[in-house]
Motif scaffolding. Structure first.
Motif: not given
Length: 405
Positions: A216-224, A226-240
């Motif tokens: 998720a974090v890699t995808t967000a960084g790759l696309l730069g 894309e708000p939903e990509a950063w949101a998924l990175a946030a979701l999984l990081t906060l849950a973790s």
């Protein structure tokens, strides 16, 4: 030869390289089923050969060679020549396109394969399940539980999808950067599904859950941008940040001690969530889910949970993404903020597929218990325990009725 036990190397290779190997084997003809079958045979041969002869220095290459040889044997067979078009046999000799994949364009090969499997010619409803099985290595029965459909139904969908890829010759080609946003939604769904299916191991960074967060974090960084990509990175990081380590006893969210949560991951997740914000733009599904996680994590600072904020967020979430999971979670929150009766009314309005969803039964048990309907609560709790994949959660449910989160 490596000195590690053969079964350890085989398990690690399956976990880390299964999706890549299947894609390499399927690339020439698009026959995913044949790729999976021959790879399974290669793993069987490895478990027979490696303990006797030693584990090769390149286990992935060994498996790929054995599987490709089995494919060639099949293509040469008279039965196969009668059942496969000559052009498919000719195409089967083409070199697979992933060997020269530019790591700077997509820095993780699994992620590249997810984008390949998000091809628009593949039916939308099966793209994410296909990624979960073919690239991320989950069994079709496990995927069926995630989507709350019968195992046989999911298996048929996947078989039909693989047959279409083969028959229509959908190319296994990594898309260019300009095509990635179009293919992004099912990729994000697959990464999210990987995390959800890895629930018992969320505290282990080397587990499928840890790998999902990395993707998720890699995808967000790759696309730069894309708000939903950063949101998924946030979701999984906060849950973790709230995850327990493998082997620990299960604790529902309300019983967890916020002092044990990972403050570093909370701060990291909140920074990703800020990157997902777009002034004047309505939040997407993952942005709302990440905001819900942020509300829970805020208890580490205040000691309290803002249930009214959660009610507002879940109301917005079910308006744009009325999944069974979000509907059950909203019912749980309404049961707290309004009344158990209103929470149960929302649960009772859900479609019949609810019966296959473990959180539905756990939430129902908690709400029934608050109404003093102990016998009904015990029956719902028993069903929830039976459907629980996590042994620790199952044991907890067999002893307690949790408060709805």
């Amino acid at each position: 030869m490596t000195a590690e036990p053969a079964i350890v190397v085989a398990e690690r290779t399956a976990r880390e390289s299964y999706g890549r190997l299947v894609a390499l084997l399927a690339a020439p003809t698009g026959d995913l089923q044949l790729a999976e079958d021959t790879l399974a045979q290669a793993f069987e041969q490895a478990l027979t050969t490696w303990p006797r002869d030693g584990v090769p220095d390149n286990p992935e290459g060994w498996l790929l060679t054995v599987a490709r040889n089995r494919q060639r044997d099949l293509w040469k067979s008279a039965a196969h020549r009668r059942s496969v078009a000559p052009e498919a046999e000719r195409d089967a000799r083409v070199v697979a396109p992933f060997d020269d994949l530019d790591p700077d364009r997509i820095p993780d090969r699994r992620l590249a394969l997810l984008f390949v499997c998000a091809h628009p010619a593949i039916a939308a409803h099966v793209r994410t399940p296909l990624m979960l099985q073919t690239v991320l290595g989950f069994d079709s029965a496990v995927i069926a539980r995630l989507f709350a459909v019968p195992a046989g139904t999911m298996q048929q969908r996947l078989v039909r999808a693989k047959r279409r890829i083969r028959d229509v010759h959908i190319p296994f080609v990594v898309p260019g950067r300009q095509a990635m946003p179009e293919r992004l939604p099912p990729v994000l769904e697959a990464v999210y599904g990987c995390y959800a299916l890895a629930w018992p191991d969320r505290g282990d960074v080397t587990s499928p859950a840890g790998e999902a967060r990395y993707l998720a974090v890699t995808t967000a960084g790759l696309l730069g941008d894309e708000p939903e990509a950063w949101a998924l990175a946030a979701l999984l990081t906060l849950a973790s940040a709230r995850a327990t380590t493998p082997g620990q006893r299960y604790l529902p969210l309300a019983d967890q001690d916020p002092a044990t949560w990972d403050r570093r991951l909370i701060a990291e997740g909140e920074s990703y969530l800020r990157r997902a914000e777009r002034p004047g733009r309505a939040p997407g599904r993952f942005q709302l889910e990440a905001a819900i996680q942020a509300v829970h994590c805020h208890r580490a600072r205040t000691g309290d949970t803002d249930w009214q904020a959660l009610r507002t967020l879940y109301t917005a979430l079910v308006a744009i993404a009325p999944t069974l999971g979000s509907l059950v979670a909203r019912a749980a929150v309404v049961g707290r903020t309004d009344s158990p009766e209103q929470g149960l009314a929302l649960l009772n309005a859900l479609p019949p597929e609810r019966e296959r969803l473990q959180p539905y039964h756990a939430t129902r048990a908690a709400l029934l218990a608050r109404l003093g309907r102990d016998m009904d609560a015990a029956q719902a709790r028993a069903v929830a325990a039976r459907l629980a994949d996590d042994p620790a959660a199952r044991a907890f449910l067999q002893r307690h009725i949790p408060e709805p989160d």
